[in-house]
Design a protein around this motif. Structure first.
Motif, mmCIF file in Angstrom:
data_model
loop_
_atom_site.group_PDB
_atom_site.id
_atom_site.type_symbol
_atom_site.label_atom_id
_atom_site.label_comp_id
_atom_site.label_asym_id
_atom_site.label_seq_id
_atom_site.Cartn_x
_atom_site.Cartn_y
_atom_site.Cartn_z
ATOM 1 N N GLU A 150 0.806 -1.213 0.000
ATOM 2 C CA GLU A 150 0.000 0.000 0.000
ATOM 3 C C GLU A 150 0.840 1.265 0.000
ATOM 4 O O GLU A 150 1.915 1.319 0.587
ATOM 5 C CB GLU A 150 -0.847 0.049 1.279
ATOM 6 N N LYS A 160 -6.302 4.992 1.895
ATOM 7 C CA LYS A 160 -7.738 4.708 1.984
ATOM 8 C C LYS A 160 -8.311 5.128 3.334
ATOM 9 O O LYS A 160 -9.370 5.741 3.394
ATOM 10 C CB LYS A 160 -8.004 3.215 1.772
ATOM 11 N N ASP A 208 -3.158 2.529 -8.788
ATOM 12 C CA ASP A 208 -4.409 1.975 -8.291
ATOM 13 C C ASP A 208 -5.072 1.069 -9.316
ATOM 14 O O ASP A 208 -6.267 1.165 -9.573
ATOM 15 C CB ASP A 208 -5.360 3.103 -7.864
#
Lengths: 230, 230
Positions: free
Chosen positions: B27, B123, B175
DNA sequence: TCAAAAGTGTTCACCGTACACCCATGG
DNA sequence: CCATGGGTGTACGGTGAACACTTTTGA
């Protein structure tokens, strides 16, 4: 002097400088002024102004541009903030550079405020004060990139234009020759131009069809995931 | 108050805020701090500082980053200047946003100055003060664009990395999922990686070859007109 | 022996690019 | 009638995208 939460921090002068691009049949041009105050009075410079307490940068840039050209609704974009400590010899001043695209013909009508302003072709522009040359270089680089991914070229043209004018414009921006057929095919495939029934007779005996950018169509295509790529 | 050529102009507070990106196996993350002064004390914020009279923006940003992370020689780029009049309720303050890319592992060693700093995945980052959310969005957009045209991804990885790590990184930045073979073929064709004789055994039984970015080779290719395109 | 990640090539569709001739008209 | 710019289509090569099986080895 305000008594503020941040009162032990430094306050600094903030200028806004505008690189104003125009297109004149064959060449990309920038609008410069003879500076009428010290320091560097009498030298060529970008137009600029200082940021006031109660306005944001976009507003300040719009004001500067409106004041010089008399034009509103101009395409404008913040570029970069220049902050070298000694960039302005008179006093510590940061400058936020903006660039703008205008239709040179529109502007020529409003010769009003032209005071000491003059259009220069990029190639033979005079020496500029401070770090303004670097600002122009950066603006040009940004313009090149944008022109390939957003339909901003039209800002530099009259509302109605011929394919040839559009091509010359892109050639000027990208500083390279383009193939006539490929260019037209590409633009047609994008399907964002309206072909008018009118012809421009000024540059040939046969006459050339005029086109218009179809902004509505463009916007709705963008909403559907379309993205402009030259 | 200085008596200056520009003495009738306004002076304004200038802040620098940094969006610090890191990459943690899977991430993209950003480093945030709990603000320890008013206004908005105790809320999550980008790290920032004020610009001093005698430093330029790059220096100020470097200082801010060095102070929090203890890291030098970090990839950093000016992003945009935010100037909405009421963006900071305490006082009129402009903020110049910078973004930085750091190797999260490097940083974790220097847990020293971590005070109230914390890594958040993009996120589930908390609500940020002022206009910091917009800054992060803009930084992310810029990072995506840059990652496709400049080999900056390596800034987020350890010096030695596996192809899989590199791919995961790009997947995180962009992404979206990428095809393993196409990704490797593409990178191989760029010819800017050094395949080492070492393997990383931590993530599989077979082990994965480690690679290094060959910066010298990249630079000399750039000199010869090469340009990175993913 | 099996589960889990590593490594490796080929095919096809589409896009970018190169390229040359006829058309219309004013002078 | 001719000189000047306007307008048009095709063929080829290269790049991006889809796609599946074998290898290694620790447990």
């Amino acid at each position: 002097m305000t008594l503020s939460t941040y009162s032990k921090e430094d306050k600094i002068f903030l200028a806004v400088d505008c690189i104003i691009f125009g297109f004149d049949k064959e060449e990309l041009k920038i609008l410069l002024v003879k500076r009428n105050f010290e320091p560097e009075k009498g030298k060529w410079s970008l137009i600029g102004g200082f940021l006031k307490q109660d306005e944001n940068l976009d507003e300040a840039a719009t004001k500067v541009l409106q004041h010089l050209t008399g034009l509103n609704n101009v395409y404008m974009e913040q570029l970069y903030t220049f902050s070298k400590v000694d960039r302005d010899p008179a006093d510590r001043t940061l400058s936020v550079a903006y660039y703008a695209l205008i239709d040179i013909a529109q502007h020529d009508k409003n010769t009003l405020n032209e005071e000491s302003a003059k259009w220069f072709s990029l190639k033979d522009a005079p020496t500029l004060i401070f770090d303004h040359k670097r600002m122009v270089e950066r603006a040009l680089a940004r313009l090149r990139r944008r022109a390939l991914t957003k339909p901003i070229g039209f800002e530099l043209l009259p509302e109605k234009f011929t394919m040839r004018q559009l091509q010359k414009l892109y050639e000027a921006i990208l500083d390279k020759k383009l193939d006539k057929r490929n260019f037209i095919n590409k633009f047609n495939s994008l399907d964002i131009l309206i072909k008018l029934d009118e012809k421009d007779m000024s540059s040939s005996k046969k006459g050339a069809y005029l086109f218009q950018f179809d902004e509505e169509k463009y916007n709705s295509k963008v909403d559907d995931g379309f993205s402009f790529k030259l």
